[in-house]
Design a protein around this motif. Sequence first.
Motif, PDB file in Angstrom:
ATOM      1  N   GLY A  30       0.771  -1.140   0.043  1.00 45.91           N
ATOM      2  CA  GLY A  30       0.109   0.153   0.078  1.00 45.91           C
ATOM      3  C   GLY A  30       0.919   1.061  -0.135  1.00 45.91           C
ATOM      4  O   GLY A  30       0.442   2.361   0.509  1.00 45.91           O
ATOM      5  N   LEU A  31       1.939   1.377  -0.463  1.00 44.91           N
ATOM      6  CA  LEU A  31       2.932   2.501  -0.455  1.00 44.91           C
ATOM      7  C   LEU A  31       2.348   3.570  -1.522  1.00 44.91           C
ATOM      8  O   LEU A  31       1.927   3.076  -2.586  1.00 44.91           O
ATOM      9  CB  LEU A  31       4.359   2.089  -0.701  1.00 44.91           C
ATOM     10  N   ASP A  32       2.781   4.687  -1.348  1.00 48.73           N
ATOM     11  CA  ASP A  32       2.406   5.791  -2.337  1.00 48.73           C
ATOM     12  C   ASP A  32       3.691   5.861  -3.402  1.00 48.73           C
ATOM     13  O   ASP A  32       4.776   6.499  -2.938  1.00 48.73           O
ATOM     14  CB  ASP A  32       2.214   7.081  -1.574  1.00 48.73           C
ATOM     15  N   ILE A  33       3.434   4.941  -4.570  1.00 44.89           N
ATOM     16  CA  ILE A  33       4.717   4.934  -5.199  1.00 44.89           C
ATOM     17  C   ILE A  33       4.837   6.216  -6.053  1.00 44.89           C
ATOM     18  O   ILE A  33       5.701   6.437  -7.197  1.00 44.89           O
ATOM     19  CB  ILE A  33       4.724   3.828  -6.244  1.00 44.89           C
ATOM     20  N   GLY A  34       4.072   7.245  -5.862  1.00 44.22           N
ATOM     21  CA  GLY A  34       4.349   8.570  -6.650  1.00 44.22           C
ATOM     22  C   GLY A  34       4.970   9.382  -5.781  1.00 44.22           C
ATOM     23  O   GLY A  34       5.447  10.778  -6.219  1.00 44.22           O
ATOM     24  N   ASP A  35       5.231   9.211  -4.496  1.00 43.48           N
ATOM     25  CA  ASP A  35       5.972   9.992  -3.458  1.00 43.48           C
ATOM     26  C   ASP A  35       7.573   9.742  -3.638  1.00 43.48           C
ATOM     27  O   ASP A  35       8.020   8.525  -3.718  1.00 43.48           O
ATOM     28  CB  ASP A  35       5.630   9.606  -2.246  1.00 43.48           C
ATOM     29  N   SER A  36       8.502  10.812  -3.818  1.00 47.50           N
ATOM     30  CA  SER A  36       9.756  10.811  -4.111  1.00 47.50           C
ATOM     31  C   SER A  36      10.314  10.164  -2.763  1.00 47.50           C
ATOM     32  O   SER A  36      11.482   9.342  -2.999  1.00 47.50           O
ATOM     33  CB  SER A  36      10.513  12.084  -4.143  1.00 47.50           C
ATOM     34  N   ALA A  37      10.071  10.299  -1.533  1.00 46.33           N
ATOM     35  CA  ALA A  37      10.829   9.494  -0.468  1.00 46.33           C
ATOM     36  C   ALA A  37      10.561   8.318  -0.481  1.00 46.33           C
ATOM     37  O   ALA A  37      11.353   7.315  -0.035  1.00 46.33           O
ATOM     38  CB  ALA A  37      10.217  10.163   0.794  1.00 46.33           C
ATOM     39  N   VAL A  38       9.422   7.423  -0.781  1.00 48.64           N
ATOM     40  CA  VAL A  38       9.077   6.400  -1.067  1.00 48.64           C
ATOM     41  C   VAL A  38       9.760   5.607  -2.083  1.00 48.64           C
ATOM     42  O   VAL A  38      10.385   4.538  -1.860  1.00 48.64           O
ATOM     43  CB  VAL A  38       7.554   6.226  -1.319  1.00 48.64           C
ATOM     44  N   LEU A  39       9.928   6.335  -3.292  1.00 48.05           N
ATOM     45  CA  LEU A  39      10.687   5.868  -4.413  1.00 48.05           C
ATOM     46  C   LEU A  39      12.126   5.815  -3.900  1.00 48.05           C
ATOM     47  O   LEU A  39      12.799   5.037  -4.115  1.00 48.05           O
ATOM     48  CB  LEU A  39      10.380   6.957  -5.689  1.00 48.05           C
ATOM     49  N   ALA A  40      12.699   6.670  -3.021  1.00 45.65           N
ATOM     50  CA  ALA A  40      13.997   6.773  -2.716  1.00 45.65           C
ATOM     51  C   ALA A  40      14.390   5.430  -1.868  1.00 45.65           C
ATOM     52  O   ALA A  40      15.184   4.717  -1.940  1.00 45.65           O
ATOM     53  CB  ALA A  40      14.484   7.722  -2.053  1.00 45.65           C
ATOM     54  N   GLU A  41      13.395   5.011  -0.838  1.00 47.71           N
ATOM     55  CA  GLU A  41      13.442   3.930   0.002  1.00 47.71           C
ATOM     56  C   GLU A  41      13.559   2.844  -0.953  1.00 47.71           C
ATOM     57  O   GLU A  41      14.287   1.936  -0.640  1.00 47.71           O
ATOM     58  CB  GLU A  41      12.383   4.175   0.953  1.00 47.71           C
ATOM     59  N   LEU A  42      12.364   2.822  -1.840  1.00 45.32           N
ATOM     60  CA  LEU A  42      12.443   1.503  -2.745  1.00 45.32           C
ATOM     61  C   LEU A  42      13.690   1.144  -3.541  1.00 45.32           C
ATOM     62  O   LEU A  42      14.414   0.121  -3.677  1.00 45.32           O
ATOM     63  CB  LEU A  42      11.251   1.317  -3.578  1.00 45.32           C
ATOM     64  N   GLY A  43      14.247   2.271  -4.015  1.00 42.09           N
ATOM     65  CA  GLY A  43      15.356   2.240  -4.986  1.00 42.09           C
ATOM     66  C   GLY A  43      16.542   1.846  -4.220  1.00 42.09           C
ATOM     67  O   GLY A  43      17.552   0.985  -4.576  1.00 42.09           O
ATOM     68  N   GLU A  44      16.659   2.491  -2.881  1.00 40.59           N
ATOM     69  CA  GLU A  44      17.879   2.064  -1.993  1.00 40.59           C
ATOM     70  C   GLU A  44      17.926   0.588  -1.696  1.00 40.59           C
ATOM     71  O   GLU A  44      18.854   0.023  -1.746  1.00 40.59           O
ATOM     72  CB  GLU A  44      17.794   2.915  -0.658  1.00 40.59           C
ATOM     73  N   LYS A  45      16.657  -0.042  -1.505  1.00 41.58           N
ATOM     74  CA  LYS A  45      16.446  -1.395  -1.322  1.00 41.58           C
ATOM     75  C   LYS A  45      16.890  -2.439  -2.449  1.00 41.58           C
ATOM     76  O   LYS A  45      17.665  -3.631  -2.106  1.00 41.58           O
ATOM     77  CB  LYS A  45      15.091  -1.760  -0.896  1.00 41.58           C
ATOM     78  N   VAL A  46      16.971  -1.904  -3.623  1.00 36.89           N
ATOM     79  CA  VAL A  46      17.442  -2.687  -4.647  1.00 36.89           C
ATOM     80  C   VAL A  46      18.994  -2.193  -5.523  1.00 36.89           C
ATOM     81  O   VAL A  46      19.367  -2.852  -6.259  1.00 36.89           O
ATOM     82  CB  VAL A  46      16.460  -2.493  -5.869  1.00 36.89           C
ATOM     83  N   GLY A  47      19.448  -1.338  -4.441  1.00 34.44           N
ATOM     84  CA  GLY A  47      20.868  -0.948  -4.757  1.00 34.44           C
ATOM     85  C   GLY A  47      21.203   0.554  -5.412  1.00 34.44           C
ATOM     86  O   GLY A  47      22.429   0.651  -5.649  1.00 34.44           O
ATOM     87  N   LEU A  48      20.223   1.147  -5.463  1.00 32.25           N
ATOM     88  CA  LEU A  48      20.426   2.666  -5.975  1.00 32.25           C
ATOM     89  C   LEU A  48      20.672   3.617  -4.498  1.00 32.25           C
ATOM     90  O   LEU A  48      20.386   2.879  -3.444  1.00 32.25           O
ATOM     91  CB  LEU A  48      18.994   3.067  -6.584  1.00 32.25           C
TER      92      LEU A  48
END
Length: 219
Positions: A130-148
Amino acid sequence: MKVTVKVTSDFICPWCLIGERRLAKAIESLPAGSEVDIVWQPFELNPTMPEAGLDRRSYRANKFGSWQYSQMLDQGTVKAAEHDDVAFDYDAIDKTPNTFKAHRLMWLADQQGLAQPLADALFAGYFEQGLDIGDSAVLAELGEKVGLDRAEVLVFLASNQGKGEVRAAEDALTDAGVSGVPLFEIGEQRISGAQSQATLTAALQAAMASCQDGFCTQG
């Protein structure tokens, strides 16, 4: 043997998630040594969605005529995905997001060889958490989890980088007649919708059969 599969999808499309999971299983079923290169192509189901997104209940009720009908559609996807390892949690989703930033982040991830894990994280983040994948902070967190790099993602999303490239890719698909997702391009076959794992496996096998010893007879 290496086959390229082009996947056109949006991360708020439940059928895209189901199709992606079925594609993953189809790839796993291929003989040892088979190589499949997945190329993700951007598509926005709601290109005019406000950047901040909209309340999901209100948006879906307006779009489909009632919240009850929207819930019926949701349950249809839950039933369809019973054997596809998808843990839909629609109750956790408060917002229908604008997905343009997510597609831009995919553009960045692709340059670092991380598009596939990011796609998985975006789908799971939205539909299963249920994450807001339009939010930059959420996207940054998801990106970090995969190696960005988290800081790099935030700077990137605050800039104009990738905007022109993503828009151009979307326009090219529209010009090519793509009007819905998911769409899988496997060899000479274009497969629309979340087709069965067997259908996807057969298409992969056919594409591989046409590319033996570095020589392709199709496509």
